[in-house]
Motif scaffolding. Structure first.
Motif, PDB file in Angstrom:
ATOM      1  N   SER A  43       1.043 -22.847  66.460  1.00 39.07           N
ATOM      2  CA  SER A  43       1.590 -22.512  65.138  1.00 39.07           C
ATOM      3  C   SER A  43       1.438 -21.026  64.835  1.00 39.07           C
ATOM      4  O   SER A  43       2.363 -20.390  64.316  1.00 39.07           O
ATOM      5  N   LEU A  44       0.263 -20.482  65.166  1.00 36.91           N
ATOM      6  CA  LEU A  44       0.048 -19.044  64.964  1.00 36.91           C
ATOM      7  C   LEU A  44       1.035 -18.231  65.787  1.00 36.91           C
ATOM      8  O   LEU A  44       1.594 -17.228  65.325  1.00 36.91           O
ATOM      9  N   TYR A  45       1.271 -18.666  67.025  1.00 35.40           N
ATOM     10  CA  TYR A  45       2.206 -17.952  67.894  1.00 35.40           C
ATOM     11  C   TYR A  45       3.631 -18.034  67.346  1.00 35.40           C
ATOM     12  O   TYR A  45       4.354 -17.025  67.290  1.00 35.40           O
ATOM     13  N   GLU A  46       4.040 -19.213  66.943  1.00 31.53           N
ATOM     14  CA  GLU A  46       5.409 -19.408  66.446  1.00 31.53           C
ATOM     15  C   GLU A  46       5.652 -18.683  65.131  1.00 31.53           C
ATOM     16  O   GLU A  46       6.787 -18.303  64.826  1.00 31.53           O
ATOM     17  N   GLU A  47       4.595 -18.497  64.349  1.00 30.84           N
ATOM     18  CA  GLU A  47       4.728 -17.785  63.073  1.00 30.84           C
ATOM     19  C   GLU A  47       4.569 -16.283  63.233  1.00 30.84           C
ATOM     20  O   GLU A  47       4.647 -15.544  62.246  1.00 30.84           O
ATOM     21  N   GLY A  48       4.315 -15.823  64.466  1.00 33.51           N
ATOM     22  CA  GLY A  48       4.162 -14.394  64.710  1.00 33.51           C
ATOM     23  C   GLY A  48       2.831 -13.824  64.271  1.00 33.51           C
ATOM     24  O   GLY A  48       2.707 -12.613  64.071  1.00 33.51           O
TER      25      GLY A  48
END
Length: 267
Positions: A43-48
């Motif tokens: 989730s952190l990765y997908e949200e940048g």
């Protein structure tokens, strides 16, 4: 016999799971595969926000030249999160996309003129819209008008207000002939028609669109503008700009206030 399941672990936090599809793809590794991430890390990765969470103290952070946002450059995780500029700076992807859309809107603003030229040359031998009415729209104005990021905004034309355009006694706007015939509905008689035009705040205004004849040539006007003129505080020398928003084909009228003493144009 108890079945043994293969355990997999998150690339970042090393949490383990044997549940199929528990992990999600992250960035592409040098091997060609994707880093497998647990749901929180994914989730952190997908949200940048992955580098912000895990690489905050690492070197390589630079600020976006457009918005000032900090971007972790030189990191494989954020490799696709920025573009390197010719001047040596960087732009985050949000600003890069916005700049692309603004440039695209400037380009496609010429398309209605091209289509109008072909159509009207075929029917009437008309020349394209005069250069003095070509829209000169700033980035800030485009952002103000384009409230829906999924909409396509096309600047159509602009006109500097004359003394009579801004006069409450007339309460009407003379629309340049070639602009009217290229971008406004066709009207076949002097009575004209009702036309709805939206302002940049999203308010819808109901105007009367018609023409009169002057030496055999049509003069197109929008009438019934008194309340609109009062609301927007029209002054001679201000510039009105017309846009079309797709999907829907809605016409929007914006106003750019003059910053210097007005140079009063002729109608």
């Amino acid at each position: 016999m108890a079945s043994s399941s293969r355990m997999s672990s998150c690339f970042q936090c090393h949490s383990s799971s044997s549940t199929p599809d528990h992990f999600r793809n992250g960035w592409r590794l040098r091997s060609g595969r994707h880093a497998q991430l647990c749901p929180p890390c994914a989730s952190l990765y997908e949200e940048g926000r992955f580098c912000e969470a895990f690489h905050k103290n690492d070197p390589g952070w630079r600020d976006c030249d457009s918005c000032g946002k900090m971007v972790h450059c030189g990191c494989i995780v954020s490799f696709n999160n920025h573009l390197i500029l010719d001047c040596g700076g960087i732009n985050c992807m949000e600003c890069s996309r916005l700049n692309f859309l603004l440039a695209r809107n400037r380009c496609i603003s010429l398309e209605p003129e091209i289509r109008a030229k072909e159509s009207y040359q075929e029917s009437f031998g008309q020349a394209p819209v005069d250069s003095q009415y070509c829209p000169r729209v700033t980035d800030a104005e485009l952002q103000q008008v384009s409230r829906n990021p999924k909409a396509t905004l096309t600047p159509l034309f602009e006109k500097v207000l004359s003394e009579s355009d801004a006069d409450l006694k007339f309460a009407r706007l003379v629309v340049p002939k070639r602009c009217a015939e290229a971008f406004f509905p066709d009207i076949s008689d002097l009575h004209g028609l009702r036309i709805k035009i939206q302002d940049i705040e999203g308010n819808e205004w109901d105007f009367h669109y018609r023409y009169w004849l002057d030496c055999g040539s049509r003069v197109y006007v929008l009438e019934g503008l008194r309340d609109h003129i009062l609301s927007k505080k029209w002054q001679p020398g201000d510039t009105v700009t017309f846009y079309r928003v797709e999907p829907g084909g809605k016409v929007v009228m914006g106003l750019r206030k003059t910053s210097a003493g007005p140079q009063i144009p002729r109608i």
